[in-house]
Design a protein around this motif. Structure first.
Motif, PDB file in Angstrom:
ATOM      1  N   ARG A   1      21.749  11.105  81.923  1.00 42.32           N
ATOM      2  CA  ARG A   1      22.509  12.041  81.116  1.00 42.32           C
ATOM      3  C   ARG A   1      23.762  12.524  81.833  1.00 42.32           C
ATOM      4  O   ARG A   1      24.807  12.699  81.218  1.00 42.32           O
ATOM      5  CB  ARG A   1      21.632  13.242  80.743  1.00 42.32           C
ATOM      6  N   GLN A   2      23.652  12.768  83.122  1.00 48.91           N
ATOM      7  CA  GLN A   2      24.769  13.311  83.877  1.00 48.91           C
ATOM      8  C   GLN A   2      25.562  12.186  84.536  1.00 48.91           C
ATOM      9  O   GLN A   2      25.414  11.892  85.718  1.00 48.91           O
ATOM     10  CB  GLN A   2      24.269  14.317  84.924  1.00 48.91           C
ATOM     11  N   VAL A   3      26.363  11.533  83.732  1.00 51.77           N
ATOM     12  CA  VAL A   3      27.209  10.441  84.214  1.00 51.77           C
ATOM     13  C   VAL A   3      28.634  10.717  83.754  1.00 51.77           C
ATOM     14  O   VAL A   3      28.869  11.031  82.582  1.00 51.77           O
ATOM     15  CB  VAL A   3      26.734   9.073  83.681  1.00 51.77           C
ATOM     16  N   SER A   4      29.569  10.602  84.677  1.00 49.06           N
ATOM     17  CA  SER A   4      30.975  10.816  84.326  1.00 49.06           C
ATOM     18  C   SER A   4      31.693   9.481  84.271  1.00 49.06           C
ATOM     19  O   SER A   4      31.536   8.626  85.144  1.00 49.06           O
ATOM     20  CB  SER A   4      31.650  11.724  85.360  1.00 49.06           C
ATOM     21  N   LEU A   5      32.457   9.286  83.211  1.00 48.23           N
ATOM     22  CA  LEU A   5      33.230   8.057  83.026  1.00 48.23           C
ATOM     23  C   LEU A   5      34.715   8.386  83.082  1.00 48.23           C
ATOM     24  O   LEU A   5      35.168   9.360  82.482  1.00 48.23           O
ATOM     25  CB  LEU A   5      32.892   7.407  81.682  1.00 48.23           C
ATOM     26  N   SER A   6      35.453   7.547  83.759  1.00 44.96           N
ATOM     27  CA  SER A   6      36.903   7.721  83.846  1.00 44.96           C
ATOM     28  C   SER A   6      37.573   6.353  83.829  1.00 44.96           C
ATOM     29  O   SER A   6      36.916   5.323  84.006  1.00 44.96           O
ATOM     30  CB  SER A   6      37.287   8.485  85.117  1.00 44.96           C
ATOM     31  N   GLU A   7      38.858   6.349  83.592  1.00 42.47           N
ATOM     32  CA  GLU A   7      39.646   5.107  83.565  1.00 42.47           C
ATOM     33  C   GLU A   7      39.067   4.096  82.574  1.00 42.47           C
ATOM     34  O   GLU A   7      38.997   2.896  82.843  1.00 42.47           O
ATOM     35  CB  GLU A   7      39.733   4.477  84.961  1.00 42.47           C
ATOM     36  N   HIS A   8      38.660   4.610  81.422  1.00 35.14           N
ATOM     37  CA  HIS A   8      38.093   3.732  80.385  1.00 35.14           C
ATOM     38  C   HIS A   8      39.201   2.889  79.778  1.00 35.14           C
ATOM     39  O   HIS A   8      40.238   3.402  79.363  1.00 35.14           O
ATOM     40  CB  HIS A   8      37.420   4.577  79.311  1.00 35.14           C
ATOM     41  N   ARG A   9      38.975   1.566  79.715  1.00 35.47           N
ATOM     42  CA  ARG A   9      39.971   0.659  79.155  1.00 35.47           C
ATOM     43  C   ARG A   9      39.296  -0.386  78.280  1.00 35.47           C
ATOM     44  O   ARG A   9      38.189  -0.824  78.568  1.00 35.47           O
ATOM     45  CB  ARG A   9      40.760  -0.056  80.260  1.00 35.47           C
ATOM     46  N   ILE A  10      40.002  -0.767  77.202  1.00 32.80           N
ATOM     47  CA  ILE A  10      39.543  -1.861  76.349  1.00 32.80           C
ATOM     48  C   ILE A  10      40.232  -3.146  76.792  1.00 32.80           C
ATOM     49  O   ILE A  10      41.464  -3.188  76.880  1.00 32.80           O
ATOM     50  CB  ILE A  10      39.863  -1.566  74.867  1.00 32.80           C
ATOM     51  N   LEU A  11      39.456  -4.156  77.089  1.00 29.98           N
ATOM     52  CA  LEU A  11      39.987  -5.456  77.478  1.00 29.98           C
ATOM     53  C   LEU A  11      40.014  -6.349  76.235  1.00 29.98           C
ATOM     54  O   LEU A  11      38.959  -6.747  75.738  1.00 29.98           O
ATOM     55  CB  LEU A  11      39.113  -6.080  78.577  1.00 29.98           C
ATOM     56  N   LYS A  12      41.193  -6.614  75.726  1.00 25.77           N
ATOM     57  CA  LYS A  12      41.332  -7.303  74.440  1.00 25.77           C
ATOM     58  C   LYS A  12      40.583  -8.634  74.416  1.00 25.77           C
ATOM     59  O   LYS A  12      40.801  -9.493  75.252  1.00 25.77           O
ATOM     60  CB  LYS A  12      42.810  -7.541  74.133  1.00 25.77           C
ATOM     61  N   GLY A  13      39.681  -8.744  73.457  1.00 24.65           N
ATOM     62  CA  GLY A  13      38.942  -9.984  73.269  1.00 24.65           C
ATOM     63  C   GLY A  13      37.906 -10.262  74.338  1.00 24.65           C
ATOM     64  O   GLY A  13      37.307 -11.339  74.335  1.00 24.65           O
ATOM     65  N   GLU A  14      37.673  -9.299  75.233  1.00 26.67           N
ATOM     66  CA  GLU A  14      36.726  -9.537  76.327  1.00 26.67           C
ATOM     67  C   GLU A  14      35.650  -8.452  76.420  1.00 26.67           C
ATOM     68  O   GLU A  14      34.479  -8.762  76.596  1.00 26.67           O
ATOM     69  CB  GLU A  14      37.475  -9.626  77.659  1.00 26.67           C
ATOM     70  N   GLY A  15      36.020  -7.185  76.316  1.00 21.90           N
ATOM     71  CA  GLY A  15      35.038  -6.122  76.447  1.00 21.90           C
ATOM     72  C   GLY A  15      35.695  -4.824  76.867  1.00 21.90           C
ATOM     73  O   GLY A  15      36.841  -4.543  76.521  1.00 21.90           O
ATOM     74  N   ILE A  16      34.973  -4.025  77.646  1.00 24.89           N
ATOM     75  CA  ILE A  16      35.472  -2.743  78.119  1.00 24.89           C
ATOM     76  C   ILE A  16      35.150  -2.582  79.595  1.00 24.89           C
ATOM     77  O   ILE A  16      34.269  -3.265  80.137  1.00 24.89           O
ATOM     78  CB  ILE A  16      34.860  -1.558  77.334  1.00 24.89           C
ATOM     79  N   THR A  17      35.836  -1.669  80.240  1.00 21.40           N
ATOM     80  CA  THR A  17      35.565  -1.346  81.637  1.00 21.40           C
ATOM     81  C   THR A  17      35.829   0.129  81.857  1.00 21.40           C
ATOM     82  O   THR A  17      36.641   0.750  81.151  1.00 21.40           O
ATOM     83  CB  THR A  17      36.445  -2.186  82.584  1.00 21.40           C
ATOM     84  N   ALA A  18      35.124   0.713  82.824  1.00 20.71           N
ATOM     85  CA  ALA A  18      35.296   2.125  83.149  1.00 20.71           C
ATOM     86  C   ALA A  18      34.796   2.368  84.565  1.00 20.71           C
ATOM     87  O   ALA A  18      34.011   1.580  85.122  1.00 20.71           O
ATOM     88  CB  ALA A  18      34.550   3.015  82.158  1.00 20.71           C
ATOM     89  N   MET A  19      35.234   3.467  85.142  1.00 18.36           N
ATOM     90  CA  MET A  19      34.780   3.892  86.455  1.00 18.36           C
ATOM     91  C   MET A  19      33.652   4.892  86.263  1.00 18.36           C
ATOM     92  O   MET A  19      33.821   5.915  85.596  1.00 18.36           O
ATOM     93  CB  MET A  19      35.932   4.524  87.229  1.00 18.36           C
ATOM     94  N   VAL A  20      32.486   4.605  86.836  1.00 17.79           N
ATOM     95  CA  VAL A  20      31.300   5.457  86.705  1.00 17.79           C
ATOM     96  C   VAL A  20      31.185   6.341  87.934  1.00 17.79           C
ATOM     97  O   VAL A  20      31.162   5.846  89.075  1.00 17.79           O
ATOM     98  CB  VAL A  20      30.021   4.610  86.527  1.00 17.79           C
ATOM     99  N   ASP A  21      31.138   7.647  87.690  1.00 25.36           N
ATOM    100  CA  ASP A  21      31.027   8.642  88.769  1.00 25.36           C
ATOM    101  C   ASP A  21      32.145   8.508  89.793  1.00 25.36           C
ATOM    102  O   ASP A  21      31.989   8.874  90.964  1.00 25.36           O
ATOM    103  CB  ASP A  21      29.667   8.544  89.472  1.00 25.36           C
ATOM    104  N   GLY A  22      33.259   7.935  89.363  1.00 21.59           N
ATOM    105  CA  GLY A  22      34.422   7.859  90.225  1.00 21.59           C
ATOM    106  C   GLY A  22      34.345   6.879  91.365  1.00 21.59           C
ATOM    107  O   GLY A  22      35.238   6.844  92.222  1.00 21.59           O
ATOM    108  N   LYS A  23      33.310   6.032  91.394  1.00 23.62           N
ATOM    109  CA  LYS A  23      33.170   5.121  92.533  1.00 23.62           C
ATOM    110  C   LYS A  23      32.743   3.700  92.163  1.00 23.62           C
ATOM    111  O   LYS A  23      32.910   2.773  92.956  1.00 23.62           O
ATOM    112  CB  LYS A  23      32.181   5.695  93.537  1.00 23.62           C
ATOM    113  N   THR A  24      32.183   3.490  90.973  1.00 17.31           N
ATOM    114  CA  THR A  24      31.676   2.164  90.588  1.00 17.31           C
ATOM    115  C   THR A  24      32.426   1.672  89.358  1.00 17.31           C
ATOM    116  O   THR A  24      32.395   2.331  88.313  1.00 17.31           O
ATOM    117  CB  THR A  24      30.162   2.214  90.294  1.00 17.31           C
TER     118      THR A  24
END
Length: 320
Positions: free
Chosen positions: A15-38
């Protein structure tokens, strides 16, 4: 759906997860930084091939990918730069009940249908076979810009000369996703679903508010009736005016006849246009032609396994 399937199988979602730098990769998927380190990636095979992570999978999971691919499912992965691929899943879309009936109606209207999708070729061919579209009319693994160029290539330049009886060729594109927005914009007629993405709704010309595909053939038939009625009214008006001119030159036209002809044409075109008012006849015809198909619901199966040679556990979620 995937999150709910994982919960049903007992996988705990933090429940306590922070997401940052969320981006949509066109035709491929998504990516984000989890808890600022992964840095975490979720997407299709194209994305993980580009990242070079598919090469790290054990042979048994590569064989499972091939097995899933033969069922017509769309395969996705979740991974990170540190742990490579930590999960994989297969999603198989449920074909709409009315899809095959709509395709049959479009064929009766002499409209060619083509599939444009970003899914794998195997998944696209399975769906095409189920709804009755020839395999040669399937275009798969398309990026948004690929759909844009493909739809643009189908459009033919319209002749500059105008003709009331000349048939014109139009390209209609129907979609509901963000990746469909460019193709919806470039098509002659863009049709989106009311439950679709906001970008698709913005770019389309027509929106099916209840997201029922069965409304599409009805709208096309109604449009053809409108165009045919407009041409009939133009013909009636020109014929009446020509008759008045001929009688005038023949010396047989009076003021009373001229007024009667003008008012008569007005009443005639009005009554002819009233046939476009809503009626049950066209709806009944389309409903009789429609062939409904039933499709089963989605069944989720979660497979957890540990490879002795690869300590990190890999969870595989399959949607059948």
């Amino acid at each position: 759906s995937l999150v709910q399937a994982a919960k049903d199988e007992g996988v705990k979602v933090p429940r306590q997860v922070s997401l940052s730098e969320h981006r949509i990769l066109k035709g491929e998927g998504i990516t984000a930084m989890v808890d600022g380190k992964t840095q975490v990636y979720v997407g299709n095979q194209r994305l993980f091939n580009r990242l070079g992570m598919l090469e790290t999978l054990p042979i048994k999971y590569k064989n499972l990918i091939d097995e899933w691919g033969r069922t017509g499912g769309t395969i996705g992965f979740i991974g990170s730069k540190e742990d490579n691929i930590i999960g994989m899943f297969c999603v198989k879309d449920a074909v709409r009940e009315e899809a095959k009936g709509v395709i049959d109606e479009l064929k009766e209207l002499q409209i060619d249908t083509i599939i444009c999708t970003g899914d794998s070729d195997t998944a696209a061919q399975v769906v095409a076979k189920e709804i009755g579209i020839p395999s040669g009319c399937v275009n798969s693994q398309l990026l948004p810009e690929d759909k844009l160029h493909f739809v643009g290539s189908l459009k033919r330049p319209q002749p500059r000369s105008c003709g009331i009886c000349r048939e014109q060729r139009y390209v209609l594109f129907c979609g509901d996703g963000v990746n469909d927005a460019p193709a919806l914009a470039v098509a002659d007629i863009g049709v989106s679903m009311g439950e679709g993405a906001a970008m698709a709704l913005e770019m389309s010309d027509v929106t099916l508010m209840d997201s029922r595909l069965s409304k599409l053939p009805y709208a096309i038939q109604m449009g053809r009736r409108v165009v045919r009625t407009v041409k009939e009214n133009i013909g009636f008006s020109l014929l009446a005016k020509l008759t008045v001119v001929l009688l005038t030159f023949a010396g047989k036209m009076t003021l009373l006849y001229a007024i009667a002809a003008d008012v008569g044409v007005m009443l005639l075109v009005t009554l002819n246009g009233m046939k476009l008012l809503p009626s049950k006849s066209l709806l009944e015809i389309t409903s009789l032609r429609r062939r409904k198909r039933r499709t089963g619901g989605q069944k989720f199966e979660l497979v957890a396994s540990r490879d002795e040679d690869n300590p990190p556990a890999e969870h595989v979620a399959e949607i059948v």
